[in-house]
Write a protein that holds these residues in place. Structure first.
Motif, mmCIF file in Angstrom:
data_model
loop_
_atom_site.group_PDB
_atom_site.id
_atom_site.type_symbol
_atom_site.label_atom_id
_atom_site.label_comp_id
_atom_site.label_asym_id
_atom_site.label_seq_id
_atom_site.Cartn_x
_atom_site.Cartn_y
_atom_site.Cartn_z
ATOM 1 N N GLU A 38 1.587 2.012 -3.574
ATOM 2 C CA GLU A 38 0.400 2.494 -4.261
ATOM 3 C C GLU A 38 0.115 3.957 -3.916
ATOM 4 O O GLU A 38 -0.221 4.749 -4.767
ATOM 5 C CB GLU A 38 -0.798 1.622 -3.893
ATOM 6 C CG GLU A 38 -0.714 0.212 -4.472
ATOM 7 C CD GLU A 38 -1.878 -0.651 -4.049
ATOM 8 O OE1 GLU A 38 -2.804 -0.114 -3.419
ATOM 9 O OE2 GLU A 38 -1.855 -1.849 -4.342
ATOM 10 N N SER A 39 0.238 4.332 -2.633
ATOM 11 C CA SER A 39 -0.052 5.701 -2.242
ATOM 12 C C SER A 39 1.031 6.646 -2.725
ATOM 13 O O SER A 39 0.761 7.794 -3.054
ATOM 14 C CB SER A 39 -0.209 5.798 -0.716
ATOM 15 O OG SER A 39 0.963 5.361 -0.067
ATOM 16 N N ARG A 74 -4.928 9.682 2.393
ATOM 17 C CA ARG A 74 -4.595 8.426 3.072
ATOM 18 C C ARG A 74 -5.242 7.245 2.349
ATOM 19 O O ARG A 74 -6.407 7.304 1.983
ATOM 20 C CB ARG A 74 -5.073 8.457 4.523
ATOM 21 C CG ARG A 74 -4.454 9.569 5.350
ATOM 22 C CD ARG A 74 -4.783 9.396 6.825
ATOM 23 N NE ARG A 74 -4.197 10.441 7.642
ATOM 24 C CZ ARG A 74 -2.924 10.462 8.022
ATOM 25 N NH1 ARG A 74 -2.121 9.466 7.671
ATOM 26 N NH2 ARG A 74 -2.453 11.442 8.765
ATOM 27 N N GLN A 75 -4.473 6.186 2.193
ATOM 28 C CA GLN A 75 -5.042 4.961 1.645
ATOM 29 C C GLN A 75 -5.527 4.097 2.802
ATOM 30 O O GLN A 75 -4.777 3.748 3.712
ATOM 31 C CB GLN A 75 -4.027 4.201 0.806
ATOM 32 C CG GLN A 75 -4.659 3.070 0.017
ATOM 33 C CD GLN A 75 -3.734 2.520 -1.030
ATOM 34 O OE1 GLN A 75 -2.549 2.431 -0.807
ATOM 35 N NE2 GLN A 75 -4.267 2.136 -2.180
ATOM 36 N N GLY A 122 -8.100 -0.216 0.422
ATOM 37 C CA GLY A 122 -7.497 0.255 -0.819
ATOM 38 C C GLY A 122 -8.056 1.554 -1.343
ATOM 39 O O GLY A 122 -7.493 2.139 -2.272
ATOM 40 N N GLN A 123 -9.171 2.043 -0.760
ATOM 41 C CA GLN A 123 -9.740 3.320 -1.169
ATOM 42 C C GLN A 123 -9.023 4.452 -0.421
ATOM 43 O O GLN A 123 -8.191 4.213 0.448
ATOM 44 C CB GLN A 123 -11.242 3.337 -0.893
ATOM 45 C CG GLN A 123 -12.005 2.157 -1.462
ATOM 46 C CD GLN A 123 -11.906 2.042 -2.973
ATOM 47 O OE1 GLN A 123 -11.592 3.011 -3.661
ATOM 48 N NE2 GLN A 123 -12.193 0.861 -3.503
ATOM 49 N N TYR A 124 -9.376 5.697 -0.777
ATOM 50 C CA TYR A 124 -8.677 6.850 -0.211
ATOM 51 C C TYR A 124 -9.606 7.721 0.633
ATOM 52 O O TYR A 124 -10.790 7.863 0.335
ATOM 53 C CB TYR A 124 -8.074 7.706 -1.329
ATOM 54 C CG TYR A 124 -6.926 7.033 -2.049
ATOM 55 C CD1 TYR A 124 -5.619 7.140 -1.577
ATOM 56 C CD2 TYR A 124 -7.156 6.291 -3.203
ATOM 57 C CE1 TYR A 124 -4.573 6.520 -2.239
ATOM 58 C CE2 TYR A 124 -6.113 5.661 -3.867
ATOM 59 C CZ TYR A 124 -4.822 5.781 -3.378
ATOM 60 O OH TYR A 124 -3.784 5.162 -4.024
ATOM 61 N N LYS A 130 -12.438 6.953 -4.678
ATOM 62 C CA LYS A 130 -11.578 6.348 -5.666
ATOM 63 C C LYS A 130 -10.896 7.476 -6.433
ATOM 64 O O LYS A 130 -11.571 8.321 -7.031
ATOM 65 C CB LYS A 130 -12.394 5.472 -6.639
ATOM 66 C CG LYS A 130 -11.555 4.833 -7.732
ATOM 67 C CD LYS A 130 -12.437 3.991 -8.656
ATOM 68 C CE LYS A 130 -11.607 3.376 -9.769
ATOM 69 N NZ LYS A 130 -12.448 2.569 -10.700
ATOM 70 N N LYS A 189 -14.925 8.010 1.781
ATOM 71 C CA LYS A 189 -13.962 7.224 1.009
ATOM 72 C C LYS A 189 -14.138 7.490 -0.481
ATOM 73 O O LYS A 189 -15.260 7.624 -0.974
ATOM 74 C CB LYS A 189 -14.145 5.730 1.302
ATOM 75 C CG LYS A 189 -13.719 5.334 2.708
ATOM 76 C CD LYS A 189 -13.821 3.831 2.914
ATOM 77 C CE LYS A 189 -13.384 3.459 4.323
ATOM 78 N NZ LYS A 189 -13.460 1.981 4.539
ATOM 79 N N ARG A 216 0.822 -1.206 0.000
ATOM 80 C CA ARG A 216 0.000 0.000 0.000
ATOM 81 C C ARG A 216 0.862 1.264 0.000
ATOM 82 O O ARG A 216 0.454 2.290 -0.488
ATOM 83 C CB ARG A 216 -0.955 -0.015 1.196
ATOM 84 C CG ARG A 216 -1.865 -1.246 1.191
ATOM 85 C CD ARG A 216 -3.085 -1.037 2.043
ATOM 86 N NE ARG A 216 -3.889 -2.239 2.135
ATOM 87 C CZ ARG A 216 -4.645 -2.712 1.170
ATOM 88 N NH1 ARG A 216 -4.696 -2.089 0.016
ATOM 89 N NH2 ARG A 216 -5.357 -3.820 1.343
#
Length: 219
Positions: free
Chosen positions: A58-59, A165-166, A170-172, A215, A213, A55
């Motif tokens: 990814e972030s 923040r992730q 997996g969403q932000y 995407k 949250k 993660r």
């Protein structure tokens, strides 16, 4: 006597060779066990084990300067963050209108401007130098509906900086850097089709729930 002695010696040598071969085979099997634990574990359960996603990597992908993105609600299908920033000067109370839109057009595209390792300003692509703004000074506990003020600002100051923040799924989430307890909130429950002036409500919330949250899609 000499023949019997030779036979005993040969027998002893054969036994020693057998013990040596057994030790080598055991050592080889142990090395295989140590080098392939994931394969053995997956075979034991009859499933292929997938590595946990990194993660952090990814972030960090969002930290590249000048990324153009859309910010879409996870809770409300096809509902995007919208900023109408047709202004040319700043105001202490903020400017423009931030709400929702069904689908993504020019008003729903943003540029992520990184500050340091984890802070961003979120600039409108359609209206240069107009940024997403959050006043979370009154966000002190969870609220059912209206809390805080989210609009735009000409130029970026403390109220226009956010921590992206992730979350574990997996969403932000998008957290105010100035007001760490306040997160961007989107209510798109009445956004069912395109509206020229946008619809829905965007404000702030204390903490993160389904409506906080998002995407984030890099265009």
């Amino acid at each position: 006597c000499s023949f019997g002695a030779r036979t005993m010696v040969e027998k002893a040598l054969e036994e020693e060779r057998a013990r040596t071969t057994s030790r080598l085979q055991s050592s080889s099997a142990l090395k295989q066990l140590e080098s392939e634990p994931e394969q053995l574990e997956s075979e034991s359960f009859g499933v292929a084990l997938e590595p946990e996603p990194d993660r952090k990597v990814e972030s960090e992908a969002l930290s590249r300067p000048g990324l153009v993105v859309t910010i879409q609600s996870v809770q409300f299908s096809n509902v995007f963050l919208r900023l109408d920033g047709n202004v040319t000067r700043s105001n202490v109370a903020g400017v423009g209108t931030v709400n929702c839109q069904f689908g993504a057009g020019p008003y729903e595209k943003f540029i992520l401007r990184p500050f340091g390792s984890d802070e961003y300003s979120i600039e409108s692509l359609q209206f240069p130098n107009v940024y997403l703004r959050m006043d979370g000074g009154q966000v002190t506990s969870p609220q059912g509906s209206v809390s805080g003020i989210v609009n735009g600002q000409f130029g970026a100051g403390p109220y226009e900086r956010f921590v992206i923040r992730q979350e574990a799924d997996g969403q932000y989430s998008i957290q105010s850097a100035q007001f760490p307890q306040a997160y961007l909130r989107m209510d798109g429950s009445n956004v069912q089709s395109f509206s020229g002036s946008g619809a829905g409500t965007v404000n702030a919330q204390y903490g993160v729930g389904p409506w906080e949250k998002f995407k984030i899609t890099v265009l």
